[in-house]
Design an enzyme around this catalytic site. Structure first.
Site, PDB file in Angstrom:
ATOM      1  N   LYS A 120      -4.457  -9.832   2.168  1.00 54.23           N
ATOM      2  CA  LYS A 120      -5.836  -9.549   1.768  1.00 54.23           C
ATOM      3  C   LYS A 120      -5.944  -9.385   0.252  1.00 54.23           C
ATOM      4  O   LYS A 120      -6.829  -9.968  -0.390  1.00 54.23           O
ATOM      5  CB  LYS A 120      -6.340  -8.278   2.462  1.00 54.23           C
ATOM      6  CG  LYS A 120      -7.819  -7.982   2.192  1.00 54.23           C
ATOM      7  CD  LYS A 120      -8.194  -6.576   2.620  1.00 54.23           C
ATOM      8  CE  LYS A 120      -7.760  -5.564   1.587  1.00 54.23           C
ATOM      9  NZ  LYS A 120      -8.262  -4.204   1.861  1.00 54.23           N
ATOM     10  N   ASP A 138     -11.269  -7.898   5.292  1.00 57.82           N
ATOM     11  CA  ASP A 138     -11.003  -6.459   5.397  1.00 57.82           C
ATOM     12  C   ASP A 138     -11.733  -5.927   6.624  1.00 57.82           C
ATOM     13  O   ASP A 138     -12.238  -6.706   7.447  1.00 57.82           O
ATOM     14  CB  ASP A 138     -11.441  -5.735   4.111  1.00 57.82           C
ATOM     15  CG  ASP A 138     -12.952  -5.711   3.943  1.00 57.82           C
ATOM     16  OD1 ASP A 138     -13.671  -6.440   4.689  1.00 57.82           O
ATOM     17  OD2 ASP A 138     -13.438  -4.963   3.079  1.00 57.82           O
TER      18      ASP A 138
END
Length: 212
Positions: A120, A138
């Site tokens: 991420k 996320d």
């Protein structure tokens, strides 16, 4: 959700916010990398408060290394998990100096090899600092993608893969920011503010609220 509806959603989000960006404050790829690293399980607001004090003192790998772990801790101790994050900041700074001439690499594998940097974080840096058409997922984006049925998946990897397949190339650069802002302020976890959502009529969530 069919591709026509997805396109309408993206067009509406683009019209509402043509040039979205992260809410983390940064002025270089290194500052962004450190800010994203610090933002794990912390709010952007809390990270910005800490980096507003940290970056005037240390905003390069060498300056961060000179500050040391204990020095970094003093600036980020208001952020959750600050002990381990300070260690990651110092180790990452050292690797950048030793292996990348002090520069943040524009390479996913090299980024993910840095302490505290996962997929991420790498996606955010590649997208926001270097303009790569990546889509970081996320908790906000995972929720929005599943709740709206835009790109459902049982884990973040599945959602990312789905988004990369169904989002047309012209929207890929900004999709991450649009979805995270939607999840952060409108399609919130407990009670989504459907009455205030600009894509409510296109969303396929079956428990919509009238909250504005």
């Amino acid at each position: 959700m069919n591709k026509e509806k997805r396109r309408m959603i993206l067009e509406r989000l683009r019209e509402d916010n043509p040039h979205p960006t992260t809410e983390l404050n940064f002025s270089s790829p290194f500052e962004l990398l450190i800010a994203v690293l610090l933002s794990a399980q912390a709010t952007d607001v809390s990270v910005n408060k800490a980096t507003a004090r940290l970056y005037p003192v240390a905003n390069t790998p060498q300056a961060m290394l000179d500050l040391g772990v204990d020095g970094v801790k003093e600036y980020i101790k208001t952020i959750g998990l600050f002990n381990s994050k300070a260690e990651h900041v110092i180790k990452t700074s050292r690797i950048l100096l030793e292996r990348h001439a002090g520069e943040v690499p524009q390479n996913r594998q090299a980024l993910e090899a840095l302490p505290g940097v996962g997929r991420k974080t790498a996606n955010v840096v590649l997208n926001t600092a270097f303009g790569w058409p990546t889509i970081a997922v996320d908790t906000h984006i995972f929720r929005v993608a599943n709740r709206t049925h835009f790109a459902p998946g049982s884990n973040v990897e599945q959602v990312e893969d789905k988004l990369l397949k169904v989002v047309p190339s012209e929207f890929k650069l900004n999709c991450h920011h649009w979805l995270i802002l939607l999840g952060r302020y409108t399609c919130v976890a407990r009670k989504p503010r459907c009455g205030a959502c600009i894509i409510e009529d296109l969303c396929e969530y079956d428990q919509k609220t009238e909250i504005t």
